[in-house]
Structures are given as C-alpha cells and as structure tokens.
Design an enzyme around this catalytic site. Structure first.
Site, PDB file in Angstrom:
ATOM      1  N   ASP A  17       0.817  -1.210   0.000  1.00 28.65           N
ATOM      2  CA  ASP A  17       0.000   0.000   0.000  1.00 28.65           C
ATOM      3  C   ASP A  17       0.851   1.262   0.000  1.00 28.65           C
ATOM      4  O   ASP A  17       0.661   2.153  -0.839  1.00 28.65           O
ATOM      5  CB  ASP A  17      -0.931   0.014   1.211  1.00 28.65           C
ATOM      6  CG  ASP A  17      -2.038  -1.028   1.100  1.00 28.65           C
ATOM      7  OD1 ASP A  17      -1.917  -1.942   0.263  1.00 28.65           O
ATOM      8  OD2 ASP A  17      -3.029  -0.929   1.843  1.00 28.65           O
ATOM      9  N   ARG A  97      -0.792   4.610  16.799  1.00 27.26           N
ATOM     10  CA  ARG A  97      -1.013   5.682  15.817  1.00 27.26           C
ATOM     11  C   ARG A  97      -0.624   7.071  16.310  1.00 27.26           C
ATOM     12  O   ARG A  97      -0.035   7.856  15.562  1.00 27.26           O
ATOM     13  CB  ARG A  97      -2.462   5.666  15.323  1.00 27.26           C
ATOM     14  CG  ARG A  97      -2.883   4.379  14.615  1.00 27.26           C
ATOM     15  CD  ARG A  97      -1.801   3.834  13.733  1.00 27.26           C
ATOM     16  NE  ARG A  97      -2.200   2.688  12.937  1.00 27.26           N
ATOM     17  CZ  ARG A  97      -1.387   1.712  12.601  1.00 27.26           C
ATOM     18  NH1 ARG A  97      -0.129   1.725  12.999  1.00 27.26           N
ATOM     19  NH2 ARG A  97      -1.803   0.707  11.858  1.00 27.26           N
ATOM     20  N   ASP A 126      -8.019   3.903  11.384  1.00 31.97           N
ATOM     21  CA  ASP A 126      -6.691   4.517  11.419  1.00 31.97           C
ATOM     22  C   ASP A 126      -6.659   5.896  10.776  1.00 31.97           C
ATOM     23  O   ASP A 126      -5.906   6.769  11.211  1.00 31.97           O
ATOM     24  CB  ASP A 126      -5.672   3.600  10.749  1.00 31.97           C
ATOM     25  CG  ASP A 126      -5.161   2.515  11.686  1.00 31.97           C
ATOM     26  OD1 ASP A 126      -5.381   2.643  12.907  1.00 31.97           O
ATOM     27  OD2 ASP A 126      -4.552   1.544  11.199  1.00 31.97           O
ATOM     28  N   SER A 180      -4.193  -8.463   5.405  1.00 31.47           N
ATOM     29  CA  SER A 180      -3.611  -7.298   6.057  1.00 31.47           C
ATOM     30  C   SER A 180      -3.099  -7.649   7.448  1.00 31.47           C
ATOM     31  O   SER A 180      -3.824  -8.231   8.256  1.00 31.47           O
ATOM     32  CB  SER A 180      -4.668  -6.193   6.157  1.00 31.47           C
ATOM     33  OG  SER A 180      -4.180  -5.103   6.893  1.00 31.47           O
TER      34      SER A 180
END
Length: 404
Positions: A17, A97, A126, A180
């Site tokens: 990605d 994050r 996210d 993922s």
C-alpha cells in the site's frame, strides 16, 4: 486535485500500500516525498524499506527506533488504566497511531514539509486516529489520504498499479498477496481476505507470535512481575527497560499460547469488522497489573477506575489520545498509581494466565481483619448497625408500596 504541495512526509512501511502511495504521490502531486518508517517492534527488518524508498528516488529517509518511547510513554500509561475496548481488546493498533503521527509532524517541521500522508483506507479507524493526532499537534497541516482520493479502489487495481510501475509485491505461502497484518511490540492484528467471514475459524497460519494453546507445554510456567507506581519494572527479579520487559513477556506468553483474540468489533466509522489479534505480553501484563492493584488500591479508587476505563479505552480507540479529556483521565489514573508497587506471581498454562500470588509494601490487605479465626480488631456487632442504616431506605420504599 490541488497540486500545491511542495513536500510531504509519508508514513511508510515499505509494504504494497505505502509503496504504491509513494509513487502515486510523486505522480499525482508532483511533490517531493519524505518517508518515515517507525520501528515499533513489529519484528521486521526495516532496511528493505530504506532500499525501496531509495529506488523510488526518495532523498530524505527517516527510519527510527521508537520501541522504548512507544512502551514507556504510550503502552504503559494505557495499561495503568487496564484499558480494554468493548471489554476484550487491548488496543494494540490504536495506541501506536498517535506516536507515529507525533513523529511525522516533528519530521515535517524539521524538513519544512507542508503536508503529511498516511496509508489508511477510507473505511477504517486509522485514518481518524492519524488525522486527529495531526491536527491536534499542527492545526494548519495539510493531510493527504490517497485512499480517499485516487481511483485505485480495489486490491486488484492496486496490484495492477504496482506491476505497471515495477513495485515489488509480497506473496504469502500460497503465492497470493497476504491478508492485512499490522504489528508492533504490543500486538499483531490481522484482517481481510480469509478472515472476513466471522463464521470461519482462523487457520493456524494467521498466528505468528503464539503457539496454539493445544500445542503449548504441558507444564505451567511461573513468573514474577514487579511493579513500581503502576508500571512493570522487573521479571523474576531482573530489572528491564520498558520495551525489553514487554518483549520478554511476549516470549513467555507466546510460548504458552496466551493472548489470542478473535473479535468482531464496532469501528468508529460505523461498521463492524472482524480482527484476529495476538497480544501475549500485554495479556500477561494486564492480568499482573490488576493483581497488584487488588491489594494496593482502595475500593473507592479501584471502582472509580473501573467505571472510567471504558471511556478512556474508547477515546484511545477513536483516536483522541491528544485530547484534553484523555489527558484529564490520565492524570486521575496516574494519581491512583502512587502506591501500586509490589510483586505479582503468575501461572502461564495453555492459553491462560492466572494470578496466584501478590505482595506489596503498600498492601491494604489485613489478615487480622479478614481471618475466620478469633481476632481483636473487628467487632462483628458493628455490622448490625451498618446493615440497618443501609436497609432504612429499602424499608421506607416497601412501606410506601404497601400503603398504596
């Protein structure tokens, strides 16, 4: 599409990605891309990410080891709260994050970038976590979220773009692009592909940090975890740094099949999703922390913490780490930990972790008060008045009902 971006800092893993995003940013915006790769203990070699960035013409590449900061300043404060989202999830992705976003903003200031970019999709949590953190730290920053802009709307189109631009594509053991996976020192998270049907049990190939409970040793493992002011500081008497301690617990928990979670959760954006998580060290740490709190926290303080915990966990899950309400709750939580010091003994066995011993110089446990043997500190007759006072309102309510 506006193209008034001169330089952008991309959160870059080197995977499919973000590798596609790197090339897309160069083409769509015609801007200089700076890559930032954080080592949060994902257990992967990060130099390939550097080489991929160099091959793509990136001149400023940041690869930084943030494992200690991650554990000390993000994971440990969260574990002081015993935070669980929806009662079971230890928030392994959520808590990573804000640190990534914080460092991105710092790099953007350092290199003079006017934008930051991430690889989160428009369906997930996210994107919210990254962008709320960006704006909390740098209100005027430009945010580029390619998944909400481009026309690469499927995995197939993404792979076609990669092949067209000769971007390497990782393959799983079956020769396919893998499902993922997000990983850091606290956990692994797996989503998509074979995991999208919540009726189907995940295969063993999904798990990377834990043996199956059935295959775990037949003999239990006993460990002792020492705490100071709510934070774990030693295992079996050996003092360790925060990241080293969590890594050690990962090894111990993983070897005993501890920390697997198959969860259908409620995303902040409104949909339900199925994730498979492994949090071996965190699961052990959570049990140990509750164990030491059980003898050092006052009842009122402990119950208040339990009432506030779901709100605190939701704030982290939804991306509000840098919000004033999270910081207010953190101050309360940290105040509660002033006397949470001592040692917990745990039994690890075939997927389970149990507290089997606890001791503290600050203990509130009084054997002389709770013993079933004769004592000289507690007058059992006092309980009669205590019960009658608590029963008074119940009697009045009942009498009123009888008279109606």
């Amino acid at each position: 599409m506006a193209r008034d971006v001169g330089k952008v800092v991309l959160a870059y893993s080197g995977g499919l990605d973000t590798s596609v995003i790197l090339k897309w940013l160069q083409e769509a915006y015609g801007c200089e891309v700076v890559t930032f790769t954080a080592d949060l203990g994902q257990g992967e070699e990060l130099e390939p990410a550097r080489r991929k960035a160099e091959m793509a013409g990136v001149k400023e590449i940041f690869i930084e080891d943030l494992r200690e900061e991650f554990t000390r300043d993000f994971v440990f404060p969260m574990f002081r709260a015993n935070a669980l989202y929806e009662g079971v999830y230890l928030l392994g992705t959520s808590i990573a994050r804000p640190l990534i976003a914080k460092r991105q903003i710092e790099i953007a200031r350092k290199v003079g970038a006017d934008a930051v970019a991430h690889g989160a999709t428009g369906k997930g949590n996210d994107q919210v976590r990254f962008e709320l953190s960006y704006y909390a730290l740098e209100p005027g920053i430009r945010v580029i979220a390619p998944w909400r802009e481009w026309d690469l709307t499927s995995r197939t189109k993404l792979i076609d773009f990669a092949e067209k631009h000769q971007i390497p594509i990782a393959k799983d053991k079956r020769g396919e692009a893998p499902f993922s996976v997000d990983a850091n020192l606290l956990h692994t998270s797996s989503e998509g592909k074979v995991l999208e049907d919540p009726w189907e049990e995940p295969g063993e190939f999904v798990y990377s940090r834990t043996v199956s409970p059935e295959a775990a040793p037949d003999k239990p493992t006993y460990i002792e975890v020492e705490f100071e002011r709510g934070d774990a500081v030693a295992i079996d008497g050996e003092r360790l740094s925060p990241a080293t301690l969590l890594a050690r617990l990962n090894d111990l928990g993983g070897a005993n099949g501890i920390g697997r979670l198959d969860l259908v959760e409620n995303r902040f954006v409104g949909m339900k999703s199925r994730g498979v998580y492994e949090t071996p060290g965190g699961t052990v740490l959570h049990a140990a922390h509750r164990g030491i709190e059980s003898i050092t926290l006052d009842r009122g303080a402990g119950h208040l913490k339990d009432e506030l915990m779901p709100r605190y966990a939701e704030l982290i899950y939804n991306g509000f780490w840098f919000s004033p309400e999270r910081e207010m709750l953190q101050a309360l939580i940290d105040k509660s930990q002033e006397h949470v010091s001592g040692t917990v003994r745990l039994k690890l066995y075939k997927g389970s972790v149990r507290v089997v011993g606890r001791k503290s110089p600050n203990t509130l446990y009084s054997l002389s008060h709770v013993t079933f043997e004769e004592d000289a500190v507690y007058d059992q007759h006092d309980a009669e008045g205590f019960i009658k006072l608590n029963a008074l309102r119940l009697k009045l309510l009942r009498r009123r009902g009888m008279n109606q």
